[in-house]
Design an enzyme around this catalytic site. Sequence first.
Site, PDB file in Angstrom:
ATOM      1  CB  SER A  45      -0.982   0.069   1.194  1.00  0.00           C
ATOM      2  OG  SER A  45      -0.073  -0.076   2.655  1.00  0.00           O
ATOM      3  CG  HIS A 246      -1.465   3.596   4.393  1.00  0.00           C
ATOM      4  ND1 HIS A 246      -2.225   3.007   5.391  1.00  0.00           N
ATOM      5  CD2 HIS A 246      -0.928   2.663   3.603  1.00  0.00           C
ATOM      6  CE1 HIS A 246      -2.280   1.560   5.137  1.00  0.00           C
ATOM      7  NE2 HIS A 246      -1.221   1.505   4.040  1.00  0.00           N
TER       8      HIS A 246
END
Length: 269
Positions: A45, A246
């Site tokens: 990711s 993230h």
Amino acid sequence: MTRLMRTARPAALALIAAFALVGSAATAAPAAPAPRVVYDALGDSYASGFGVPPYGPCGRSQSAYAEQLDGRQRVQLDDFVACAGATTTSLVSGGQLAALDASTDLVTLTIGGNDIGWSTAVAACLAGSDAQCAGATALVVGRATGQLPALLDSLFAQVATDAPNAHVVVTGYPRLFSPEYGAYFAASPAEQSALNAGADTLDSVIASAASRAGFQYVDVRKRFDGHGANSPEAWIHGPLDPAAFHPTLEGYEAYTAAVNSALGPVKLG
């Protein structure tokens, strides 16, 4: 004879000038364009750009560092196959290596965090007790040092085989917290520091594996200093965001700058 010489001299000078112009034109002719660098981007990711929607398949974002590198330093993104949730094993079983071949000039790869279950330690420290935080952190650090090296060695060997002519860049992960800003949810500054130390261990393991494979390692940690999830200018999404822990757009720009700087035009030649 004198009259003939006076007549011939201007003609000779004109001829010399004509040749000079031809030579000048030949010198000024544009050089052939430099060949493009065929680039394939693999990973999890953090490589797919998850954190900055909208997303394509596998959580791929136009803000991913691979997309931002496209067009810089002759780089031409060919296959962007990074996938959110990927591990060293699922990267292979999911077909990411099919993007590579003998024509690949450059590969970037971010992988390893999901293999050790890093997010479980973060969750335990933010929501659990001190004992739960310490136990979860020790568990993932143990996986990083005990299990991850062999997994990375196996994957990197396959990458080298499938892209025999490529320059391979492996990126690390940022530290997620800025302890100097105090407690964050249930995580004390000391627990944040312990998690950051765990991230340092993970990066060290990845860097060593990259070195063994002959790949280039790019460390992004310094660029994220002071921009942890709990900082006023966070480049990491907090736990309440759908893309918790993230990078933000600024975070992916930091990744792009780190890789672009580390490559340098000479190394891609």
